[in-house]
Scaffold this motif. Structure first.
Motif, short mmCIF file in Angstrom:
data_model
loop_
_atom_site.label_atom_id
_atom_site.label_comp_id
_atom_site.label_asym_id
_atom_site.label_seq_id
_atom_site.Cartn_x
_atom_site.Cartn_y
_atom_site.Cartn_z
N ARG A 252 0.84 -1.21 0.00
CA ARG A 252 0.00 0.00 0.00
C ARG A 252 0.87 1.26 0.00
NH1 ARG A 252 -4.60 -2.07 -1.54
NH2 ARG A 252 -5.45 -3.64 -0.16
N LYS A 253 1.97 1.22 0.74
CA LYS A 253 2.89 2.36 0.77
C LYS A 253 3.49 2.59 -0.62
CE LYS A 253 7.06 4.09 2.92
NZ LYS A 253 8.41 3.67 3.12
N TRP A 254 3.90 1.51 -1.27
CA TRP A 254 4.49 1.63 -2.61
C TRP A 254 3.48 2.15 -3.63
CZ3 TRP A 254 6.93 -3.83 -2.01
CH2 TRP A 254 8.01 -3.75 -1.13
N LEU A 255 2.21 1.77 -3.45
CA LEU A 255 1.17 2.33 -4.31
C LEU A 255 1.03 3.84 -4.07
CD1 LEU A 255 -1.68 -0.34 -4.09
CD2 LEU A 255 -0.55 0.43 -6.18
N ALA A 256 1.03 4.21 -2.81
CA ALA A 256 0.86 5.62 -2.45
C ALA A 256 2.00 6.49 -2.97
CB ALA A 256 0.74 5.77 -0.94
N ASP A 257 3.23 5.96 -2.90
CA ASP A 257 4.36 6.79 -3.35
C ASP A 257 4.75 6.50 -4.81
OD1 ASP A 257 6.00 4.50 -3.33
OD2 ASP A 257 6.99 5.04 -1.46
N LYS A 258 3.88 5.77 -5.51
CA LYS A 258 4.00 5.53 -6.96
C LYS A 258 5.18 4.64 -7.37
CE LYS A 258 0.61 8.44 -7.83
NZ LYS A 258 -0.64 8.01 -7.34
N ARG A 259 5.80 3.94 -6.41
CA ARG A 259 6.81 2.95 -6.80
C ARG A 259 6.14 1.73 -7.40
NH1 ARG A 259 10.61 1.79 -1.89
NH2 ARG A 259 8.93 2.69 -0.68
N LEU A 260 4.88 1.54 -7.07
CA LEU A 260 4.05 0.47 -7.62
C LEU A 260 2.84 1.16 -8.23
CD1 LEU A 260 3.72 -2.66 -7.73
CD2 LEU A 260 2.52 -2.50 -5.56
N THR A 261 2.54 0.85 -9.48
CA THR A 261 1.45 1.56 -10.14
C THR A 261 0.09 0.88 -9.99
OG1 THR A 261 1.94 0.48 -12.25
CG2 THR A 261 2.96 2.64 -11.84
N THR A 262 0.08 -0.44 -9.86
CA THR A 262 -1.17 -1.16 -9.66
C THR A 262 -0.94 -2.35 -8.76
OG1 THR A 262 -0.83 -2.55 -11.61
CG2 THR A 262 -2.15 -0.57 -11.92
N LEU A 263 -2.00 -2.80 -8.14
CA LEU A 263 -1.97 -4.00 -7.31
C LEU A 263 -3.29 -4.71 -7.50
CD1 LEU A 263 -0.73 -5.82 -5.10
CD2 LEU A 263 -1.82 -4.31 -3.42
N ASN A 264 -3.23 -5.90 -8.07
CA ASN A 264 -4.42 -6.72 -8.23
C ASN A 264 -4.32 -7.87 -7.24
OD1 ASN A 264 -5.35 -5.15 -10.35
ND2 ASN A 264 -4.18 -6.31 -11.84
N THR A 265 -5.40 -8.09 -6.51
CA THR A 265 -5.39 -9.16 -5.52
C THR A 265 -6.46 -10.20 -5.85
OG1 THR A 265 -6.93 -7.94 -4.10
CG2 THR A 265 -4.56 -7.64 -3.69
N ALA A 266 -6.23 -11.40 -5.33
CA ALA A 266 -7.19 -12.50 -5.48
C ALA A 266 -7.18 -13.29 -4.19
CB ALA A 266 -6.80 -13.39 -6.66
N PHE A 267 -8.33 -13.36 -3.53
CA PHE A 267 -8.45 -14.11 -2.29
C PHE A 267 -9.51 -15.19 -2.47
CE2 PHE A 267 -6.78 -9.95 -1.11
CZ PHE A 267 -5.65 -10.34 -0.41
N SER A 268 -9.11 -16.44 -2.21
CA SER A 268 -9.96 -17.58 -2.55
C SER A 268 -10.90 -18.06 -1.46
CB SER A 268 -9.08 -18.75 -2.99
OG SER A 268 -8.24 -19.16 -1.92
N ARG A 269 -10.76 -17.56 -0.23
CA ARG A 269 -11.62 -18.05 0.85
C ARG A 269 -12.46 -16.93 1.46
NH1 ARG A 269 -9.26 -22.03 -0.94
NH2 ARG A 269 -8.69 -23.91 0.16
N VAL A 270 -12.94 -16.04 0.59
CA VAL A 270 -13.80 -14.96 1.04
C VAL A 270 -15.06 -14.96 0.19
CG1 VAL A 270 -11.93 -13.50 1.92
CG2 VAL A 270 -12.60 -13.32 -0.47
N THR A 271 -16.03 -14.15 0.56
CA THR A 271 -17.31 -14.12 -0.14
C THR A 271 -17.17 -13.84 -1.62
OG1 THR A 271 -18.37 -13.38 1.89
CG2 THR A 271 -19.60 -13.09 -0.15
N ASP A 272 -16.39 -12.83 -1.97
CA ASP A 272 -16.19 -12.49 -3.39
C ASP A 272 -14.92 -13.13 -3.91
OD1 ASP A 272 -14.64 -10.85 -1.81
OD2 ASP A 272 -14.79 -9.13 -3.14
N ARG A 273 -14.83 -14.43 -3.74
CA ARG A 273 -13.61 -15.19 -4.03
C ARG A 273 -13.12 -15.03 -5.46
NH1 ARG A 273 -14.73 -21.38 -3.10
NH2 ARG A 273 -12.80 -21.70 -4.19
#
Length: 103
Positions: free
Chosen positions: A17-38
């Motif tokens: 999240r810090k790297w996203l905020a300071d633009k060292r990382l431009t995007t972050l896509n996540t995938a969580f398999s044991r949650v409601t919107d898996r």
């Protein structure tokens, strides 16, 4: 980034999240398999195939860490992503651009 549950498995979340905020990382896509919107990493890869193809064409490195079954499913989808580029995962491995740390 993929895991089972963001409450317990979202490794390096604060850093990402810090790297996203300071633009060292431009995007972050996540995938969580044991949650409601898996979701699964393979699903995210397939959905972002065009973007990934462009990144790979420009020299991106792919690093996979996790369970062997996940890695096998991911490899199948990634083969479909790189084939239009005239590449294979074997070629990317030989170039050091596809690396797995699986168990």
């Amino acid at each position: 980034f993929g895991a089972r549950d963001p409450q317990s498995d979202f490794l390096y979340e604060a850093e990402l999240r810090k790297w996203l905020a300071d633009k060292r990382l431009t995007t972050l896509n996540t995938a969580f398999s044991r949650v409601t919107d898996r979701a699964f990493v393979q699903d995210r890869i397939a959905a972002d195939a065009e973007i990934l193809r462009s990144l790979i064409a420009h020299g991106a490195q792919i690093m996979v860490c996790g369970g062997r079954q996940m890695a096998l499913g991911l490899a199948k989808v990634l083969e479909e992503v790189v084939t239009p580029l005239g590449l294979t995962l074997v070629t990317l491995k030989a170039q050091g651009r596809y690396v797995e740390d699986v168990y």
